[in-house]
Scaffold this active site. Sequence first.
Site, PDB file in Angstrom:
ATOM      1  N   ASP A  75       0.850  -1.188   0.000  1.00  0.00           N
ATOM      2  CA  ASP A  75       0.000   0.000   0.000  1.00  0.00           C
ATOM      3  C   ASP A  75       0.890   1.244   0.000  1.00  0.00           C
ATOM      4  O   ASP A  75       1.694   1.444   0.920  1.00  0.00           O
ATOM      5  CB  ASP A  75      -0.908  -0.003   1.230  1.00  0.00           C
ATOM      6  CG  ASP A  75      -1.808   1.212   1.279  1.00  0.00           C
ATOM      7  OD1 ASP A  75      -2.593   1.409   0.341  1.00  0.00           O
ATOM      8  OD2 ASP A  75      -1.701   1.989   2.253  1.00  0.00           O
ATOM      9  N   THR A 108      -2.733   5.659  -4.274  1.00  0.00           N
ATOM     10  CA  THR A 108      -1.619   6.319  -3.587  1.00  0.00           C
ATOM     11  C   THR A 108      -0.270   5.941  -4.207  1.00  0.00           C
ATOM     12  O   THR A 108       0.659   6.752  -4.213  1.00  0.00           O
ATOM     13  CB  THR A 108      -1.612   5.949  -2.100  1.00  0.00           C
ATOM     14  OG1 THR A 108      -1.670   4.523  -1.963  1.00  0.00           O
ATOM     15  CG2 THR A 108      -2.814   6.546  -1.402  1.00  0.00           C
ATOM     16  N   THR A 109      -0.146   4.724  -4.720  1.00  0.00           N
ATOM     17  CA  THR A 109       1.103   4.327  -5.383  1.00  0.00           C
ATOM     18  C   THR A 109       1.210   4.981  -6.755  1.00  0.00           C
ATOM     19  O   THR A 109       2.261   5.524  -7.120  1.00  0.00           O
ATOM     20  CB  THR A 109       1.158   2.792  -5.524  1.00  0.00           C
ATOM     21  OG1 THR A 109       1.013   2.194  -4.245  1.00  0.00           O
ATOM     22  CG2 THR A 109       2.472   2.361  -6.143  1.00  0.00           C
ATOM     23  N   ASP A 406      -9.068   0.659   1.484  1.00  0.00           N
ATOM     24  CA  ASP A 406      -9.015   1.066   0.083  1.00  0.00           C
ATOM     25  C   ASP A 406     -10.279   0.638  -0.667  1.00  0.00           C
ATOM     26  O   ASP A 406     -10.838   1.410  -1.456  1.00  0.00           O
ATOM     27  CB  ASP A 406      -7.784   0.459  -0.595  1.00  0.00           C
ATOM     28  CG  ASP A 406      -6.487   1.108  -0.126  1.00  0.00           C
ATOM     29  OD1 ASP A 406      -6.567   2.086   0.645  1.00  0.00           O
ATOM     30  OD2 ASP A 406      -5.405   0.638  -0.515  1.00  0.00           O
TER      31      ASP A 406
END
Length: 542
Positions: A75, A108-109, A406
């Site tokens: 994550d 987010t990545t 998520d």
Amino acid sequence: MASAQGQFLAFDEFGRPFIVIREQEKRARVKGLEAQRANINAARAVSNLLRTSLGPKGMDKILVSQDGDVTITNDGATIMEKMDVKHQVAKLLVELSQSQDNEIGDGTTGVVILAGALLESALNLLDKGLHPLRVCDGFERACAIAVKHLEATSQELDVFANNNELLKKAAVTCLCSKVVSNRQNELAAIAVEAVLDVADIKRKDVNFEHIKVEGKPGGSLEDTCLIRGIVIDKDMSHPQMAKVVKDAKIAILTCPFEPPKPKTKHKLEISNAEDYRKLYEQEQQYFVKMIEDVKNSGSNIVICQWGFDDEANYLLHANKLPAVRWVGGVEIELIAMATGARIVPRFSELSSEKLGRAACVREIGFGTTDDKMIVIEGCANTSAVTVLVRGGNKMIVDEAKRCLHDALCVVRNLIRDSRIVYGGGCAELMASLEITKVVDMEPSIEQYAMRGFADALEDISNALAENSGLNPIETTTWLKNEMKNDPSKRYGVDCNGVGINDMKELNVYESLQSKVQQLQLATQVVRMILKIDDVFAPSEYS
């Protein structure tokens, strides 16, 4: 005053010597292109670290804290949060990931990788002599074109059709890259049910405060379940108290079950048995009065923020009043909101109007272990739900909770805005091709920056192909050619099938809101970094 190697020997008013160290020599001033290059390289180092974690075939990172706690995750937000980043500009990417997580909860990545690709493209333009502000302007114009094109080509779905099947597929797309991917279908169904239970469909709003994710090690991942109520990690204060309370009338107390303590200094001497008996009787009167106040209010279960000793515990059990002690302040507030109870600070203020209502309060156990939890179901004021995550150990449970967060965010975003774009790098490549068309008609020097933005967008499909064991250049080139030849197709990198496929047929899609947020946030952060051209800091900064 003598000096040697940047140190000065000085004397105070009493003639005592002391050393003055010249800190200035330990600091370096970096200006112009050199400062921008140092900042970009530092940010790219952080971005490259996350690059291998993108997509279903992305690798996990193991993070060890100073206390020795081990976290294994892919994550992006968690990795960035737990990294000990010293460089101030690199910390901007940490904040970028946190902003994406706070606003959207997913991607987010991808947003960090996109920012790193934009910075790499910007560095090439700066080396060619393009002014940083012209690069920023070109990136912002290209971002506006990409966002407009994605909004125009996005597809609006009826997310509630076929028993919410499309919401479940969106949650599966989110979970397929996680540690829990072997249980992605079950967890996706739980995430969808949890969000729909608390969602206001008419207002297109979801209150995440009514969704609680609790974890309990000792089971297996398939034991994860959705409980329509509130779960607290406590048990009844006495093992012989009733384990189930139907039609519960809950008294929530922030005062302890014990005699009041004097606020002044005091000393009590007991010299004989008679004095001890009087003290015991006085204490008993306090306890009896407290129990009477609770019973007179009509309560049949007590939830207390503080603990109570064996005497109070015995009297509660003798009066058939189940009680839960040491409940945290946050959980107290959540229970009060859900059940409609008032938090009572003194026993004398208890009344029937201040009690909370719930259909059932019960204690549940877990197999042969001594672990127990309290479940409050059928709350009067809200449809609060709790996802109880099980796992073999604490590390698995923590990662499953992050994955579920998520998935919950993805489902929430689709309820707010049901427009979607297709994954696998498809949306980025479509935007890249659109920017390339516009650049050919752009007369200003910003066209070089816009073309650089389009090239940077290809880095998402390159990273997905690399992580899937494919040739990134060959894969991205094939995708671009196929999408040029047939614009109606939505080709992308099929990481699970390891190849190239139509993402529309595979139902691999993500929220338009998430993709737009990624583009805009990455562009804003790149502008901030490029505008820094003078750094005065410790020499190791560069």
